[in-house]
Every structure is written in structure tokens, then in C-alpha cells.
Design an enzyme around this catalytic site. Sequence first.
Site, PDB file in Angstrom:
ATOM      1  N   LEU A 159       0.862  -1.178   0.000  1.00  0.00           N
ATOM      2  CA  LEU A 159       0.000   0.000   0.000  1.00  0.00           C
ATOM      3  C   LEU A 159       0.898   1.228   0.000  1.00  0.00           C
ATOM      4  CD1 LEU A 159      -2.790  -0.837   2.636  1.00  0.00           C
ATOM      5  CD2 LEU A 159      -2.947  -0.982   0.148  1.00  0.00           C
ATOM      6  N   ASP A 160       0.543   2.249  -0.774  1.00  0.00           N
ATOM      7  CA  ASP A 160       1.312   3.484  -0.770  1.00  0.00           C
ATOM      8  C   ASP A 160       1.359   4.066   0.637  1.00  0.00           C
ATOM      9  OD1 ASP A 160       1.506   3.213  -3.514  1.00  0.00           O
ATOM     10  OD2 ASP A 160      -0.216   4.505  -3.914  1.00  0.00           O
TER      11      ASP A 160
END
Length: 301
Positions: free
Chosen positions: A135-136
Site C-alpha cells: 500500500l502506498d
Amino acid sequence: MKINIDELSEDIRIDSYLAEIMQDLSRSRLQTIIKSGKCLVNSKEVKPSYCLRVGDIIDIDETQTVSLQILPENIPLKIIWENADMAVINKPSGMLTHPTPIEQNGTLVNALLYQYGENLSNTNGDMRRGIIHRLDRNTSGLIMIAKNNFAHDFLVNEMKEHRFCKKYLAVVRGIIEKEEFEINTPIGRHLTQPHKMAVNGKGSKEALTRVKVLERLDGATLVELTLITGRTHQIRVHMSSIGHPVYNDTLYGFGKIKIKTEEQVLQSYKLEFTPPNSCERICLEIPHDEKLIKVLTSLKN
């Protein structure tokens, strides 16, 4: 030192990739190591411009490099579900998934090493212990962790075969008129800005996102997004490409921030999967996070 390349790292130049994971080594120094034959891919010499592919094995002479030392850190984790093979963590916004040469502390991997010690997969090396997808930094929500290499390989294959259901919530700019639709445009590296992705970029691959409108707000729309594929920055690129960038996503064209948050208002909120060594279907859903609540409240008022 051997490094296995998975979908998280494909289509990146080998010199750029190594620059991300090697400490105190400049890109020019890494290029020299590659050109000298001290770094092989699949037992063959390559150029620094070689673009990595899924399944590649990098074999780099450890005497030429200094590797990062990733240390355990006592950072509280929100464990939503786990068994002997895997866990699902609710990652907060602002936390990196794994360390980089610039930031070696405070990441999810540091926290996982403290929580689980050696009980994490190492298929992707010490930098990404337990990590099977990413996930960013400023995307919050559900992320799966593998506790052993068998589980890692099983879950990666499940993703490739599209046997996961991953749903996100996002606030996007503008009013979307359609109730439901698909965005089916390939995504690759941006031609002039390699830190970004783009529709029809370099090395583009199929990318499919399903969009469902949940609520129309004051100049914005709350949407549910289902990832059918899992390309880097897929949701952010796809929504920007149709003129509805994710709220506060300045990297992909949101523009001037009206309601201040840590970048994009995007949350991985629902996950459905079958664990390794099981036939049980697991369905997990978490409430709106603080960032999403803040923006929704402001727009409704």
C-alpha cells in the site's frame, strides 16, 4: 546476495531498483558494479538499463555493496485477522510498507519484525520480510502479511489468478454521473517521470478497476473501487485519467488542497480471500479511517 523479483518490482531499471535497496551507494557506483559483471540477472550479465521482469533472480556480489540493516521496532500493529500462515494488518496512513535507503525506521516491516521475529517470509529479501503486496505510504487499510515462504507463494499465486477481492474507498474530485462502470486501460511507467505511473506508459500492462458511486457530495464523489488487477498506483492513475483524481492526490493532478490531509484520501477497506491450507473464505471489512471521516464531514457540512 540473491533477490527474487515479483510484481512489485517489475518494469523498473535494475540500477534504479538497486539504488532503492542499497545503502550509501550512488546510482553511478551501482552502474559500475553491473557493468563489471558483479551483478547478474538469471546468471547472465545485463546492462544498467535492463528492465526487471517477474521471476528474475538478481545475484549481486556482497563484497561490492553494503546492505541495509533492518531493525525490529516496537510499533503497535492493528492486527485484524491472523492464523499460523498469514495475518491481515490495518496499516495507518503515513506509514511506509517497507524501508528505503532514505527511511529505514518506522515502517510496517520494522513493526512486523518486532511482532513476529523470524516468523515472516523472506522470499523478497530482508527489506520486504512478510510483504506480498504494497500500500502506498498515504493509503491506509488492509494489507496481507505472509508468515512463511509457502504462504507467500500461495498468496502471490492467488493474486495472479484474481482469487482475491480487494475493495477501496476514495473521495474523488467532481461529480460522477454514472452509478457503476469499469476503467480498462493499461498502465506502465511514466515516460518522463519514472517515479510516476501513467495510462499507456512504458511497459504498459492490463489494468482493470471497477467503480461504484456511493455518495455524491459538494464537488466530490465517494466511490467504492474494486481492483481486478494490481498495478502500481492503479486506482490513482485510473481515476486521474478520467478527470476525477483522488482527493488531495497532488502527484496525480488533484491540484490545490482544500481540506488538509496526508495526501490521497484512499482506504483499503474490504478484503475477501482464502488462506493457505484452508477452504474457508475470509471476508474482512473495517470502518472509515480518520482521514476519510474528516473529508466526508467537511464536504457534507
